[in-house]
Design a protein around this motif. Sequence first.
Motif, PDB file in Angstrom:
ATOM      1  N   ILE A  23      32.074  45.620  34.372  1.00  0.00           N
ATOM      2  CA  ILE A  23      31.977  44.258  33.830  1.00  0.00           C
ATOM      3  C   ILE A  23      33.038  43.381  34.480  1.00  0.00           C
ATOM      4  O   ILE A  23      32.758  42.240  34.868  1.00  0.00           O
ATOM      5  N   ALA A  24      34.237  43.900  34.642  1.00  0.00           N
ATOM      6  CA  ALA A  24      35.304  43.137  35.298  1.00  0.00           C
ATOM      7  C   ALA A  24      34.893  42.754  36.717  1.00  0.00           C
ATOM      8  O   ALA A  24      35.134  41.626  37.159  1.00  0.00           O
ATOM      9  N   ARG A  25      34.248  43.670  37.431  1.00  0.00           N
ATOM     10  CA  ARG A  25      33.778  43.367  38.794  1.00  0.00           C
ATOM     11  C   ARG A  25      32.731  42.257  38.797  1.00  0.00           C
ATOM     12  O   ARG A  25      32.641  41.489  39.741  1.00  0.00           O
ATOM     13  N   GLN A  26      31.923  42.184  37.744  1.00  0.00           N
ATOM     14  CA  GLN A  26      30.875  41.161  37.680  1.00  0.00           C
ATOM     15  C   GLN A  26      31.438  39.775  37.383  1.00  0.00           C
ATOM     16  O   GLN A  26      30.921  38.778  37.869  1.00  0.00           O
ATOM     17  N   LEU A  48      40.967  44.973  27.018  1.00  0.00           N
ATOM     18  CA  LEU A  48      40.627  44.962  25.593  1.00  0.00           C
ATOM     19  C   LEU A  48      39.600  43.882  25.281  1.00  0.00           C
ATOM     20  O   LEU A  48      38.716  44.083  24.451  1.00  0.00           O
ATOM     21  N   ASP A  49      39.723  42.716  25.935  1.00  0.00           N
ATOM     22  CA  ASP A  49      38.736  41.645  25.730  1.00  0.00           C
ATOM     23  C   ASP A  49      37.342  42.130  26.123  1.00  0.00           C
ATOM     24  O   ASP A  49      36.370  41.893  25.414  1.00  0.00           O
ATOM     25  N   ILE A  50      37.258  42.790  27.269  1.00  0.00           N
ATOM     26  CA  ILE A  50      35.968  43.282  27.758  1.00  0.00           C
ATOM     27  C   ILE A  50      35.424  44.364  26.831  1.00  0.00           C
ATOM     28  O   ILE A  50      34.245  44.358  26.475  1.00  0.00           O
ATOM     29  N   LEU A  51      36.268  45.279  26.404  1.00  0.00           N
ATOM     30  CA  LEU A  51      35.837  46.336  25.488  1.00  0.00           C
ATOM     31  C   LEU A  51      35.356  45.726  24.171  1.00  0.00           C
ATOM     32  O   LEU A  51      34.326  46.138  23.620  1.00  0.00           O
ATOM     33  N   GLU A  52      36.062  44.723  23.680  1.00  0.00           N
ATOM     34  CA  GLU A  52      35.650  44.034  22.457  1.00  0.00           C
ATOM     35  C   GLU A  52      34.301  43.339  22.656  1.00  0.00           C
ATOM     36  O   GLU A  52      33.454  43.356  21.768  1.00  0.00           O
ATOM     37  N   LEU A  55      31.396  45.611  22.120  1.00  0.00           N
ATOM     38  CA  LEU A  55      31.093  45.810  20.695  1.00  0.00           C
ATOM     39  C   LEU A  55      30.336  44.610  20.151  1.00  0.00           C
ATOM     40  O   LEU A  55      29.364  44.756  19.415  1.00  0.00           O
ATOM     41  N   ARG A  56      30.777  43.414  20.497  1.00  0.00           N
ATOM     42  CA  ARG A  56      30.127  42.188  20.020  1.00  0.00           C
ATOM     43  C   ARG A  56      28.678  42.129  20.507  1.00  0.00           C
ATOM     44  O   ARG A  56      27.788  41.699  19.790  1.00  0.00           O
ATOM     45  N   TRP A  57      28.441  42.567  21.760  1.00  0.00           N
ATOM     46  CA  TRP A  57      27.098  42.560  22.330  1.00  0.00           C
ATOM     47  C   TRP A  57      26.239  43.692  21.777  1.00  0.00           C
ATOM     48  O   TRP A  57      25.024  43.685  21.952  1.00  0.00           O
ATOM     49  N   GLY A  58      26.872  44.698  21.178  1.00  0.00           N
ATOM     50  CA  GLY A  58      26.119  45.836  20.661  1.00  0.00           C
ATOM     51  C   GLY A  58      25.615  46.759  21.749  1.00  0.00           C
ATOM     52  O   GLY A  58      24.618  47.440  21.580  1.00  0.00           O
ATOM     53  N   ALA A  94      38.485  53.165  25.823  1.00  0.00           N
ATOM     54  CA  ALA A  94      38.046  53.274  27.210  1.00  0.00           C
ATOM     55  C   ALA A  94      39.202  53.884  27.983  1.00  0.00           C
ATOM     56  O   ALA A  94      40.321  53.363  27.965  1.00  0.00           O
ATOM     57  N   ALA A  95      38.943  54.973  28.657  1.00  0.00           N
ATOM     58  CA  ALA A  95      39.975  55.646  29.447  1.00  0.00           C
ATOM     59  C   ALA A  95      40.126  54.954  30.804  1.00  0.00           C
ATOM     60  O   ALA A  95      39.370  54.042  31.143  1.00  0.00           O
ATOM     61  N   ASN A  96      41.112  55.396  31.558  1.00  0.00           N
ATOM     62  CA  ASN A  96      41.330  54.951  32.940  1.00  0.00           C
ATOM     63  C   ASN A  96      41.550  53.444  33.069  1.00  0.00           C
ATOM     64  O   ASN A  96      41.057  52.822  34.003  1.00  0.00           O
ATOM     65  N   GLN A  97      42.288  52.858  32.138  1.00  0.00           N
ATOM     66  CA  GLN A  97      42.612  51.431  32.203  1.00  0.00           C
ATOM     67  C   GLN A  97      44.020  51.271  32.782  1.00  0.00           C
ATOM     68  O   GLN A  97      44.815  52.206  32.779  1.00  0.00           O
ATOM     69  N   PRO A  98      44.353  50.063  33.288  1.00  0.00           N
ATOM     70  CA  PRO A  98      45.650  49.878  33.952  1.00  0.00           C
ATOM     71  C   PRO A  98      46.862  50.101  33.045  1.00  0.00           C
ATOM     72  O   PRO A  98      47.906  50.539  33.509  1.00  0.00           O
ATOM     73  N   ILE A  99      46.716  49.781  31.755  1.00  0.00           N
ATOM     74  CA  ILE A  99      47.821  49.986  30.815  1.00  0.00           C
ATOM     75  C   ILE A  99      47.246  50.471  29.484  1.00  0.00           C
ATOM     76  O   ILE A  99      46.054  50.314  29.226  1.00  0.00           O
ATOM     77  N   PHE A 100      48.107  51.006  28.639  1.00  0.00           N
ATOM     78  CA  PHE A 100      47.711  51.367  27.283  1.00  0.00           C
ATOM     79  C   PHE A 100      47.905  50.131  26.411  1.00  0.00           C
ATOM     80  O   PHE A 100      48.949  49.487  26.448  1.00  0.00           O
ATOM     81  N   ALA A 101      46.886  49.787  25.640  1.00  0.00           N
ATOM     82  CA  ALA A 101      46.980  48.651  24.727  1.00  0.00           C
ATOM     83  C   ALA A 101      46.057  48.911  23.548  1.00  0.00           C
ATOM     84  O   ALA A 101      45.075  49.643  23.668  1.00  0.00           O
ATOM     85  N   THR A 102      46.386  48.313  22.417  1.00  0.00           N
ATOM     86  CA  THR A 102      45.549  48.459  21.232  1.00  0.00           C
ATOM     87  C   THR A 102      45.344  47.091  20.601  1.00  0.00           C
ATOM     88  O   THR A 102      46.114  46.155  20.840  1.00  0.00           O
ATOM     89  N   ARG A 103      44.316  47.020  19.786  1.00  0.00           N
ATOM     90  CA  ARG A 103      44.027  45.778  19.057  1.00  0.00           C
ATOM     91  C   ARG A 103      43.253  46.165  17.810  1.00  0.00           C
ATOM     92  O   ARG A 103      42.379  47.029  17.859  1.00  0.00           O
TER      93      ARG A 103
END
Length: 128
Positions: A23-26, A48-52, A55-58, A94-103
């Motif tokens: 999705i980031a590439r797109q 995190l925005d993309i992962l969220e 979920l919003r898109w289902g 989502a694994a393999n992300q540049p940093i660890f973050a939570t929301r």
Amino acid sequence: NPYEACLDSKVILGHAGQPVADIARQILPDSTAVNSDSSSSSSAPSCLDILEDTLRWGHLCPTAPDTLPCHPFPPLQLGGDPFVLHSLPDVIFAANQPIFATRLKRFQLQQQGEPMEVDSHSSSSGSS
């Protein structure tokens, strides 16, 4: 991949991170421009925005099979797209992300028949 498990009545859903990266590439031709810090003032979305958004898109992997290779889906009558979310997990990762973050975010899936807003990606409406 993806993997879903139930732990103490909590549903945990995750994947290896390819959908987020695709999705980031797109949305950003230089996928290294994905903002790894959601608190930054950059207009680039964070992982995190993309992962969220998924979920919003289902849908866990809205770019498959177009730009993210996967095996063909069975006909809708036999279960259809395995990436469609029929219910929300308690935890998603989502694994393999540049940093660890939570929301912490609470929202509901759109109910069937509920109106959906679609943004226009073109300045022409097609009518004269």
